[in-house]
Write a protein that holds these residues in place. Sequence first.
Motif, short mmCIF file in Angstrom:
data_model
loop_
_atom_site.label_atom_id
_atom_site.label_comp_id
_atom_site.label_asym_id
_atom_site.label_seq_id
_atom_site.Cartn_x
_atom_site.Cartn_y
_atom_site.Cartn_z
N ALA A 93 0.83 -1.21 0.00
CA ALA A 93 0.00 0.00 0.00
C ALA A 93 0.86 1.26 0.00
O ALA A 93 0.61 2.20 -0.76
CB ALA A 93 -0.93 0.00 1.22
N LEU A 94 1.90 1.27 0.83
CA LEU A 94 2.75 2.46 0.91
C LEU A 94 3.54 2.68 -0.37
O LEU A 94 3.85 3.81 -0.73
CB LEU A 94 3.70 2.35 2.10
CG LEU A 94 3.05 2.39 3.48
CD1 LEU A 94 4.09 2.23 4.58
CD2 LEU A 94 2.29 3.70 3.68
N ALA A 95 3.85 1.59 -1.07
CA ALA A 95 4.56 1.73 -2.35
C ALA A 95 3.73 2.51 -3.34
O ALA A 95 4.27 3.20 -4.22
CB ALA A 95 4.90 0.35 -2.90
N LEU A 170 -3.64 9.96 -3.06
CA LEU A 170 -2.79 10.59 -4.08
C LEU A 170 -3.49 11.79 -4.71
O LEU A 170 -2.86 12.82 -4.99
CB LEU A 170 -2.44 9.58 -5.17
CG LEU A 170 -1.32 8.59 -4.85
CD1 LEU A 170 -1.24 7.53 -5.94
CD2 LEU A 170 0.02 9.30 -4.71
N MET A 171 -4.80 11.67 -4.92
CA MET A 171 -5.54 12.73 -5.58
C MET A 171 -5.82 13.92 -4.67
O MET A 171 -6.03 15.04 -5.14
CB MET A 171 -6.87 12.18 -6.11
CG MET A 171 -6.72 11.10 -7.18
SD MET A 171 -6.03 11.71 -8.72
CE MET A 171 -7.44 12.58 -9.40
N THR A 172 -5.85 13.68 -3.37
CA THR A 172 -6.22 14.75 -2.44
C THR A 172 -5.04 15.27 -1.62
O THR A 172 -5.18 16.30 -0.95
CB THR A 172 -7.32 14.28 -1.48
OG1 THR A 172 -6.87 13.10 -0.77
CG2 THR A 172 -8.59 13.93 -2.25
N ALA A 173 -3.91 14.58 -1.65
CA ALA A 173 -2.73 15.05 -0.92
C ALA A 173 -2.02 16.10 -1.76
O ALA A 173 -2.28 16.25 -2.96
CB ALA A 173 -1.79 13.89 -0.62
N TRP A 174 -1.14 16.83 -1.15
CA TRP A 174 -0.32 17.80 -1.88
C TRP A 174 1.10 17.72 -1.33
O TRP A 174 1.31 17.29 -0.19
CB TRP A 174 -0.89 19.22 -1.79
CG TRP A 174 -1.04 19.76 -0.40
CD1 TRP A 174 -0.17 20.55 0.28
CD2 TRP A 174 -2.15 19.55 0.50
NE1 TRP A 174 -0.65 20.85 1.54
CE2 TRP A 174 -1.86 20.26 1.68
CE3 TRP A 174 -3.36 18.86 0.40
CZ2 TRP A 174 -2.74 20.27 2.78
CZ3 TRP A 174 -4.23 18.87 1.48
CH2 TRP A 174 -3.92 19.58 2.65
N ASP A 179 1.36 14.17 5.74
CA ASP A 179 1.79 12.89 5.17
C ASP A 179 0.61 11.91 5.20
O ASP A 179 0.07 11.62 6.27
CB ASP A 179 2.94 12.33 6.00
CG ASP A 179 3.61 11.13 5.35
OD1 ASP A 179 2.96 10.51 4.48
OD2 ASP A 179 4.75 10.82 5.70
N PRO A 180 0.20 11.39 4.04
CA PRO A 180 -0.96 10.50 3.99
C PRO A 180 -0.64 9.07 4.40
O PRO A 180 -1.54 8.23 4.50
CB PRO A 180 -1.38 10.56 2.52
CG PRO A 180 -0.09 10.79 1.79
CD PRO A 180 0.73 11.67 2.69
#
Length: 201
Positions: A93-95, A170-174, A179-180
Amino acid sequence: MSPRGVAITGVRERLFEAAERVLSREGPGGLTSRAVTSEAGCAKGLLHNHFEDLDDFVAQLVLHRFRQLAEGAATLPARAGERTVAENLTDAALALLGSSGPAITALALARPTATARIRGAWQQGAPGLNAIETSIAAYLQAEQRLGRVPGSEDCAALALAVVATAHHLLMTAWPDGPDPRERLRHLVTSLTTRTDDGPTP
């Protein structure tokens, strides 16, 4: 060619690696053809010798990254029975986020032409989230056969939950935001609380 006229091997990979360093340091706004070639130590025109334009470069960068992720995920089923289910699933998942994942995603979203090229390539069969989801499901099914995942679990649904959550993050982080990864770790922990890391009696 390098600035001194010496041929460079693995040009595309070198440019991709340079782009990820630029993104991690300066964010999507700092990624230009000149910034990438300067970071790679290459002649300024080299990028355009291998890619149609910057949009093509960005699209190929994203596709390259997902190809690597899909290849890594494809090895998961063979690791069934090793470590714990939670550890293996967390690593997978983290990858999906990676160190520069949010920055690369933000870059692609800011370039609609690149996004369209990425979607077109996926529609034509380039490895993407679907391939990764399939590999994670196959891994969980392998663990199920070993008794480390309850037989009542829907492995395909679990794989979808992991991949969909990673995609959402990925779509909502910046790049400079929270850190997600901790949220993804929490999800995997929640999904695997009912798994049994030893054979079912």
